[in-house]
Design a protein around this motif. Structure first.
Motif, mmCIF file in Angstrom:
data_model
loop_
_atom_site.group_PDB
_atom_site.id
_atom_site.type_symbol
_atom_site.label_atom_id
_atom_site.label_comp_id
_atom_site.label_asym_id
_atom_site.label_seq_id
_atom_site.Cartn_x
_atom_site.Cartn_y
_atom_site.Cartn_z
ATOM 1 N N PRO A 250 -87.618 66.383 36.885
ATOM 2 C CA PRO A 250 -88.427 66.687 38.074
ATOM 3 C C PRO A 250 -87.851 67.813 38.914
ATOM 4 C CG PRO A 250 -87.088 64.753 38.469
ATOM 5 C CD PRO A 250 -86.851 65.132 37.036
ATOM 6 N N PHE A 251 -86.720 68.373 38.467
ATOM 7 C CA PHE A 251 -86.034 69.405 39.240
ATOM 8 C C PHE A 251 -86.430 70.801 38.761
ATOM 9 C CE2 PHE A 251 -83.240 65.656 38.951
ATOM 10 C CZ PHE A 251 -83.313 65.256 40.280
ATOM 11 N N ILE A 252 -86.539 71.717 39.711
ATOM 12 C CA ILE A 252 -86.981 73.082 39.418
ATOM 13 C C ILE A 252 -85.790 74.028 39.348
ATOM 14 C CG2 ILE A 252 -88.414 75.008 40.204
ATOM 15 C CD1 ILE A 252 -89.979 72.532 39.312
ATOM 16 N N ASP A 253 -85.782 74.843 38.313
ATOM 17 C CA ASP A 253 -84.773 75.886 38.178
ATOM 18 C C ASP A 253 -85.127 77.007 39.169
ATOM 19 O OD1 ASP A 253 -83.204 78.069 37.465
ATOM 20 O OD2 ASP A 253 -83.288 77.601 35.329
ATOM 21 N N PRO A 254 -84.276 77.252 40.158
ATOM 22 C CA PRO A 254 -84.619 78.248 41.178
ATOM 23 C C PRO A 254 -84.732 79.668 40.629
ATOM 24 C CG PRO A 254 -82.331 77.538 41.405
ATOM 25 C CD PRO A 254 -82.970 76.628 40.405
ATOM 26 N N THR A 255 -84.128 79.919 39.476
ATOM 27 C CA THR A 255 -84.187 81.272 38.915
ATOM 28 C C THR A 255 -85.481 81.525 38.142
ATOM 29 O OG1 THR A 255 -83.036 80.603 36.885
ATOM 30 C CG2 THR A 255 -81.681 81.350 38.731
ATOM 31 N N THR A 256 -86.100 80.468 37.649
ATOM 32 C CA THR A 256 -87.324 80.631 36.855
ATOM 33 C C THR A 256 -88.549 80.027 37.532
ATOM 34 O OG1 THR A 256 -87.025 78.540 35.652
ATOM 35 C CG2 THR A 256 -85.956 80.506 34.739
ATOM 36 N N GLY A 257 -88.302 79.096 38.470
ATOM 37 C CA GLY A 257 -89.409 78.407 39.111
ATOM 38 C C GLY A 257 -90.048 77.351 38.219
ATOM 39 N N LYS A 258 -89.414 77.051 37.096
ATOM 40 C CA LYS A 258 -89.949 76.077 36.148
ATOM 41 C C LYS A 258 -89.080 74.811 36.125
ATOM 42 C CE LYS A 258 -91.880 79.621 33.078
ATOM 43 N NZ LYS A 258 -91.875 80.166 31.685
ATOM 44 N N PRO A 259 -89.670 73.674 35.723
ATOM 45 C CA PRO A 259 -88.864 72.444 35.618
ATOM 46 C C PRO A 259 -87.710 72.617 34.641
ATOM 47 C CG PRO A 259 -91.208 71.939 35.512
ATOM 48 C CD PRO A 259 -91.091 73.438 35.424
ATOM 49 N N ILE A 260 -86.602 72.019 34.958
ATOM 50 C CA ILE A 260 -85.417 72.070 34.097
ATOM 51 C C ILE A 260 -85.599 71.100 32.934
ATOM 52 C CG2 ILE A 260 -82.938 71.621 33.976
ATOM 53 C CD1 ILE A 260 -82.824 72.360 36.969
ATOM 54 N N VAL A 261 -85.333 71.568 31.733
ATOM 55 C CA VAL A 261 -85.387 70.720 30.550
ATOM 56 C C VAL A 261 -83.973 70.231 30.234
ATOM 57 C CG1 VAL A 261 -85.894 70.619 28.079
ATOM 58 C CG2 VAL A 261 -87.396 71.924 29.622
ATOM 59 N N ILE A 262 -83.827 68.909 30.189
ATOM 60 C CA ILE A 262 -82.530 68.317 29.853
ATOM 61 C C ILE A 262 -82.484 68.090 28.348
ATOM 62 C CG2 ILE A 262 -80.898 66.482 30.352
ATOM 63 C CD1 ILE A 262 -81.702 68.139 32.796
ATOM 64 N N LYS A 263 -81.448 68.598 27.706
ATOM 65 C CA LYS A 263 -81.351 68.526 26.255
ATOM 66 C C LYS A 263 -81.064 67.098 25.770
ATOM 67 C CE LYS A 263 -82.205 72.826 25.534
ATOM 68 N NZ LYS A 263 -83.492 73.217 24.898
ATOM 69 N N SER A 264 -81.586 66.815 24.602
ATOM 70 C CA SER A 264 -81.488 65.461 24.050
ATOM 71 C C SER A 264 -80.050 64.997 23.886
ATOM 72 C CB SER A 264 -82.205 65.402 22.704
ATOM 73 O OG SER A 264 -81.649 66.330 21.786
ATOM 74 N N GLU A 265 -79.176 65.863 23.441
ATOM 75 C CA GLU A 265 -77.784 65.465 23.213
ATOM 76 C C GLU A 265 -77.105 65.075 24.525
ATOM 77 O OE1 GLU A 265 -74.930 64.119 21.028
ATOM 78 O OE2 GLU A 265 -76.622 65.130 20.066
#
Length: 209
Positions: free
Chosen positions: A164-179
């Motif tokens: 639910p968190f936004i990457d301030p550099t891209t303005g897109k939601p942060i994707v958390i990697k499976s590992e």
């Protein structure tokens, strides 16, 4: 540890999870199925109890709905239904299917009753996915119901998740990697709700010959 008192609980090993894109993509631990298949084989060889948990979703679009092929068990984890009721024959395995429609294997099922009926107070957990049904089941079984749980870390896996968190550099939601998700959840569960082990460590603890 008495081997006959240790059931293997295999959670949601179903074909619907083969559609990686549906669940978030980039699944970790590609050896999960093979590792679980090995444990199932060893449990059967030693005639130990196996409980297969099957998620039967009530969500309209779910791949795990009972009327969908994705609800079926993966090839590595197909229950041996001929051994569901061994009639007291110690030369045969005890296998049973528990069906659920929520994250926990204990909500709306008779799993707790079954474990207590047979005095199975120590259990081994594995399956899919690490951060959803496996984690929820593990937290309830040890944290709330008082069973001793071993969670086999290389016998579970998960997918990337959109946070639910936004990457301030891209303005897109942060994707958390499976590992990362896999490691964080196993770390949170270890020594608090279960003992997290590898499949090799587990077999050493149980002293399989």
């Amino acid at each position: 540890m008495s081997l006959e008192q240790v059931p293997l609980i295999v959670i949601d090993m179903q074909k619907g999870f083969d559609d990686e894109a549906y669940w978030g993509g980039n699944r970790n631990n590609p050896q999960c199925e093979a590792n679980i298949g090995k444990l199932i084989g060893i449990w059967r060889q030693h005639k130990l109890p196996i409980i297969h948990v099957q998620h039967c979703s009530t969500e309209p679009e779910s791949l795990l709905r009972p009327d969908q092929p994705g609800c079926q068990f993966k090839d590595e984890a197909i229950p041996n239904l001929n051994d569901t009721d061994n009639g007291g024959d110690k030369n045969r395995s005890y296998e049973i299917i528990i069906q659920k429609n929520v994250n926990s294997s204990f909500i709306g099922t008779n799993l707790e009753e079954l474990l207590k009926k047979h005095n199975w107070l120590t259990i081994v957990l594995c399956g899919l996915t690490t951060d959803h049904c496996v984690s929820t089941t593990t937290r309830i079984v040890a944290g709330n119901l008082g069973f001793r749980a071993y969670l086999v870390g290389d016998c579970t896996a998960t997918f990337d998740r959109v946070s639910p968190f936004i990457d301030p550099t891209t303005g897109k939601p942060i994707v958390i990697k499976s590992e990362q998700i896999h490691a964080v959840h196993l770390t949170s569960l270890h020594n608090e709700f279960a003992t997290v082990v590898t499949s090799t460590e587990l077999l050493g603890l149980l002293k399989f010959q």
